[in-house]
Design a protein around this motif. Structure first.
Motif, PDB file in Angstrom:
ATOM      1  N   ALA A 111       0.812  -1.218   0.000  1.00 15.03           N
ATOM      2  CA  ALA A 111       0.000   0.000   0.000  1.00 15.03           C
ATOM      3  C   ALA A 111       0.848   1.271   0.000  1.00 15.03           C
ATOM      4  CB  ALA A 111      -0.930   0.008   1.220  1.00 15.03           C
ATOM      5  N   LEU A 112       2.107   1.167   0.442  1.00 15.50           N
ATOM      6  CA  LEU A 112       2.936   2.362   0.588  1.00 15.50           C
ATOM      7  C   LEU A 112       3.964   2.529  -0.520  1.00 15.50           C
ATOM      8  CD1 LEU A 112       3.638   2.217   4.437  1.00 15.50           C
ATOM      9  CD2 LEU A 112       2.147   3.830   3.249  1.00 15.50           C
ATOM     10  N   VAL A 113       4.459   1.426  -1.060  1.00 15.33           N
ATOM     11  CA  VAL A 113       5.564   1.492  -2.019  1.00 15.33           C
ATOM     12  C   VAL A 113       5.048   1.119  -3.404  1.00 15.33           C
ATOM     13  CG1 VAL A 113       7.847   0.658  -2.604  1.00 15.33           C
ATOM     14  CG2 VAL A 113       7.198   0.892  -0.216  1.00 15.33           C
ATOM     15  N   ASP A 114       5.269   2.020  -4.366  1.00  9.90           N
ATOM     16  CA  ASP A 114       4.834   1.769  -5.745  1.00  9.90           C
ATOM     17  C   ASP A 114       5.994   1.458  -6.685  1.00  9.90           C
ATOM     18  OD1 ASP A 114       2.203   2.311  -4.984  1.00  9.90           O
ATOM     19  OD2 ASP A 114       2.441   4.459  -5.390  1.00  9.90           O
ATOM     20  N   ASP A 115       7.207   1.801  -6.289  1.00 12.26           N
ATOM     21  CA  ASP A 115       8.349   1.668  -7.201  1.00 12.26           C
ATOM     22  C   ASP A 115       9.212   0.443  -6.908  1.00 12.26           C
ATOM     23  OD1 ASP A 115       9.121   2.696  -4.777  1.00 12.26           O
ATOM     24  OD2 ASP A 115      10.650   4.026  -5.588  1.00 12.26           O
ATOM     25  N   MET A 116       8.737  -0.459  -6.036  1.00 11.59           N
ATOM     26  CA  MET A 116       9.491  -1.685  -5.753  1.00 11.59           C
ATOM     27  C   MET A 116       8.568  -2.899  -5.776  1.00 11.59           C
ATOM     28  SD  MET A 116      12.276  -0.517  -2.839  1.00 11.59           S
ATOM     29  CE  MET A 116      11.089   0.330  -1.798  1.00 11.59           C
ATOM     30  N   PRO A 117       7.869  -3.118  -6.897  1.00 13.40           N
ATOM     31  CA  PRO A 117       6.910  -4.234  -6.929  1.00 13.40           C
ATOM     32  C   PRO A 117       7.566  -5.596  -6.781  1.00 13.40           C
ATOM     33  CG  PRO A 117       7.254  -3.344  -9.132  1.00 13.40           C
ATOM     34  CD  PRO A 117       7.955  -2.418  -8.183  1.00 13.40           C
ATOM     35  N   ALA A 118       8.806  -5.743  -7.262  1.00 17.52           N
ATOM     36  CA  ALA A 118       9.464  -7.047  -7.173  1.00 17.52           C
ATOM     37  C   ALA A 118       9.667  -7.445  -5.715  1.00 17.52           C
ATOM     38  CB  ALA A 118      10.794  -7.008  -7.917  1.00 17.52           C
ATOM     39  N   LEU A 119      10.159  -6.518  -4.896  1.00 21.58           N
ATOM     40  CA  LEU A 119      10.388  -6.822  -3.493  1.00 21.58           C
ATOM     41  C   LEU A 119       9.083  -7.121  -2.768  1.00 21.58           C
ATOM     42  CD1 LEU A 119      13.146  -4.205  -2.564  1.00 21.58           C
ATOM     43  CD2 LEU A 119      13.413  -6.648  -2.973  1.00 21.58           C
ATOM     44  N   VAL A 120       8.030  -6.390  -3.113  1.00 17.22           N
ATOM     45  CA  VAL A 120       6.739  -6.628  -2.478  1.00 17.22           C
ATOM     46  C   VAL A 120       6.220  -8.024  -2.812  1.00 17.22           C
ATOM     47  CG1 VAL A 120       4.330  -5.881  -2.384  1.00 17.22           C
ATOM     48  CG2 VAL A 120       6.160  -4.178  -2.392  1.00 17.22           C
ATOM     49  N   ARG A 121       6.359  -8.436  -4.055  1.00 16.25           N
ATOM     50  CA  ARG A 121       5.890  -9.767  -4.465  1.00 16.25           C
ATOM     51  C   ARG A 121       6.712 -10.874  -3.793  1.00 16.25           C
ATOM     52  NH1 ARG A 121       2.424  -9.828  -8.823  1.00 16.25           N
ATOM     53  NH2 ARG A 121       2.126  -7.815  -9.859  1.00 16.25           N
ATOM     54  N   ILE A 122       8.010 -10.680  -3.724  1.00 17.81           N
ATOM     55  CA  ILE A 122       8.851 -11.687  -3.074  1.00 17.81           C
ATOM     56  C   ILE A 122       8.494 -11.798  -1.594  1.00 17.81           C
ATOM     57  CG2 ILE A 122      11.216 -12.233  -2.398  1.00 17.81           C
ATOM     58  CD1 ILE A 122      12.129 -11.013  -5.045  1.00 17.81           C
ATOM     59  N   LEU A 123       8.272 -10.662  -0.948  1.00 19.79           N
ATOM     60  CA  LEU A 123       7.890 -10.699   0.465  1.00 19.79           C
ATOM     61  C   LEU A 123       6.540 -11.393   0.647  1.00 19.79           C
ATOM     62  CD1 LEU A 123       8.222 -10.002   3.410  1.00 19.79           C
ATOM     63  CD2 LEU A 123       7.322  -7.710   2.937  1.00 19.79           C
ATOM     64  N   ALA A 124       5.594 -11.118  -0.257  1.00 20.77           N
ATOM     65  CA  ALA A 124       4.284 -11.769  -0.150  1.00 20.77           C
ATOM     66  C   ALA A 124       4.420 -13.283  -0.270  1.00 20.77           C
ATOM     67  CB  ALA A 124       3.350 -11.224  -1.225  1.00 20.77           C
ATOM     68  N   ALA A 125       5.273 -13.733  -1.187  1.00 27.89           N
ATOM     69  CA  ALA A 125       5.474 -15.171  -1.361  1.00 27.89           C
ATOM     70  C   ALA A 125       6.145 -15.781  -0.140  1.00 27.89           C
ATOM     71  CB  ALA A 125       6.304 -15.425  -2.613  1.00 27.89           C
ATOM     72  N   GLN A 126       7.181 -15.134   0.374  1.00 23.95           N
ATOM     73  CA  GLN A 126       7.876 -15.661   1.540  1.00 23.95           C
ATOM     74  C   GLN A 126       6.984 -15.632   2.780  1.00 23.95           C
ATOM     75  OE1 GLN A 126      11.667 -13.763   2.082  1.00 23.95           O
ATOM     76  NE2 GLN A 126      12.507 -14.556   0.167  1.00 23.95           N
ATOM     77  N   ALA A 127       6.137 -14.612   2.875  1.00 20.02           N
ATOM     78  CA  ALA A 127       5.209 -14.545   3.998  1.00 20.02           C
ATOM     79  C   ALA A 127       4.213 -15.696   3.942  1.00 20.02           C
ATOM     80  CB  ALA A 127       4.480 -13.202   3.991  1.00 20.02           C
ATOM     81  N   ALA A 128       3.720 -16.002   2.740  1.00 17.16           N
ATOM     82  CA  ALA A 128       2.802 -17.140   2.606  1.00 17.16           C
ATOM     83  C   ALA A 128       3.509 -18.442   2.949  1.00 17.16           C
ATOM     84  CB  ALA A 128       2.253 -17.186   1.187  1.00 17.16           C
ATOM     85  N   ASP A 129       4.761 -18.581   2.554  1.00 15.65           N
ATOM     86  CA  ASP A 129       5.553 -19.764   2.932  1.00 15.65           C
ATOM     87  C   ASP A 129       5.664 -19.878   4.445  1.00 15.65           C
ATOM     88  OD1 ASP A 129       6.078 -21.048   0.548  1.00 15.65           O
ATOM     89  OD2 ASP A 129       7.880 -19.891   0.134  1.00 15.65           O
ATOM     90  N   ALA A 130       6.028 -18.755   5.087  1.00 19.68           N
ATOM     91  CA  ALA A 130       6.203 -18.766   6.539  1.00 19.68           C
ATOM     92  C   ALA A 130       4.894 -19.044   7.264  1.00 19.68           C
ATOM     93  CB  ALA A 130       6.789 -17.429   7.003  1.00 19.68           C
ATOM     94  N   ALA A 131       3.784 -18.622   6.669  1.00 22.56           N
ATOM     95  CA  ALA A 131       2.474 -18.847   7.288  1.00 22.56           C
ATOM     96  C   ALA A 131       1.939 -20.247   7.018  1.00 22.56           C
ATOM     97  CB  ALA A 131       1.477 -17.796   6.793  1.00 22.56           C
ATOM     98  N   GLY A 132       2.639 -21.029   6.195  1.00 22.25           N
ATOM     99  CA  GLY A 132       2.181 -22.383   5.887  1.00 22.25           C
ATOM    100  C   GLY A 132       0.959 -22.403   4.998  1.00 22.25           C
ATOM    101  N   ASP A 133       0.885 -21.455   4.069  1.00 22.58           N
ATOM    102  CA  ASP A 133      -0.255 -21.372   3.148  1.00 22.58           C
ATOM    103  C   ASP A 133       0.262 -21.661   1.738  1.00 22.58           C
ATOM    104  OD1 ASP A 133      -2.480 -20.806   1.667  1.00 22.58           O
ATOM    105  OD2 ASP A 133      -2.906 -18.888   2.619  1.00 22.58           O
TER     106      ASP A 133
END
Length: 228
Positions: A111-133
């Motif tokens: 919601a805050l960063v528009d110029d770093m979509p790659a990092l946001v997507r990688i974090l979303a994927a790693q967060a889902a991994d860590a959450a066991g989803d």
């Protein structure tokens, strides 16, 4: 402002020298039926002061005109700093296995960063991994395949998910595609050579060893051990 100050000091010094020498000169000004008689030194000082005040007023006016742009820039920088902080904390949470906090921070960063979509997507994927989803993780990694700069990371994430689920053919497919994309993807090379060794496909395994050596993925000593 510095230039105006230097000009003022220079002219003031010249006028002071003229006055001290007893040659102030004369100046006459007629304007709107009014006549002003003064010394040349006084007139020079008045002109210099007028120029300095005009420069200062112009600078203040330009500062006021630029105020909205400065405010927007400051707001953007503030949001970006908050977004970068959310990304940093999110990656730390994902590395620590706190999937819930990592997901929350990933959403905040998006919601805050528009110029770093790659990092946001990688974090979303790693967060889902860590959450066991695995469903959310697969969706996040699959979305990366549509972007050239994230495609390799997407294939690696999908390969790891397939290995965790015991789907070896799917994992091998992603490793093969990744190995074709990046000549230095050591993890893809290792996954491929292990699959070839398990399958007893010695010619293909030897080709991979030669390819890894040519691409400098492995050292000559490691290649020799793998070849043996």
């Amino acid at each position: 402002i510095r230039g105006a100050v230097v000009l003022f000091l220079t002219v003031a010094s010249v006028v002071a020298i003229v006055v001290l020498q007893g040659e102030p000169g004369e100046a006459h000004l007629t304007w709107l039926r009014h006549q002003v008689d003064t010394t040349a030194a006084t007139l020079v000082l008045l002109i210099t002061l007028t120029a300095l005040i005009t420069a200062l007023l112009w600078r203040v006016l330009m500062w006021l005109v630029d105020a909205p742009q400065r405010t927007a820039k400051a707001r953007f920088e503030s949001r970006r700093r908050q977004g970068v902080e959310a990304l940093s904390r999110g990656f730390l949470a994902a590395a620590a296995g706190d999937g819930g906090d990592a997901r929350r921070l990933a959403q905040r960063a998006a919601a805050l960063v528009d110029d770093m979509p790659a990092l946001v997507r990688i974090l979303a994927a790693q967060a889902a991994d860590a959450a066991g989803d695995p469903v959310a993780a697969r969706a996040a990694y699959s979305a990366m395949l549509g972007f050239a700069d994230m495609r390799l990371a997407g294939h690696r994430g999908l390969m790891q998910l397939a290995l965790e689920e015991g789907d070896r053919p799917e994992a091998l497919r992603h490793a093969t595609q990744a190995y074709g994309l990046a000549k230095s993807a050591r993890w893809a090379w290792r996954a491929l050579i292990e699959a070839k060794l398990e399958a007893g496909d010695w010619p293909a395994a030897l080709d991979l060893v030669r390819g890894g050596l040519d691409r400098k993925i492995v050292t000559p000593a490691a290649a020799e051990r793998a070849r043996a």
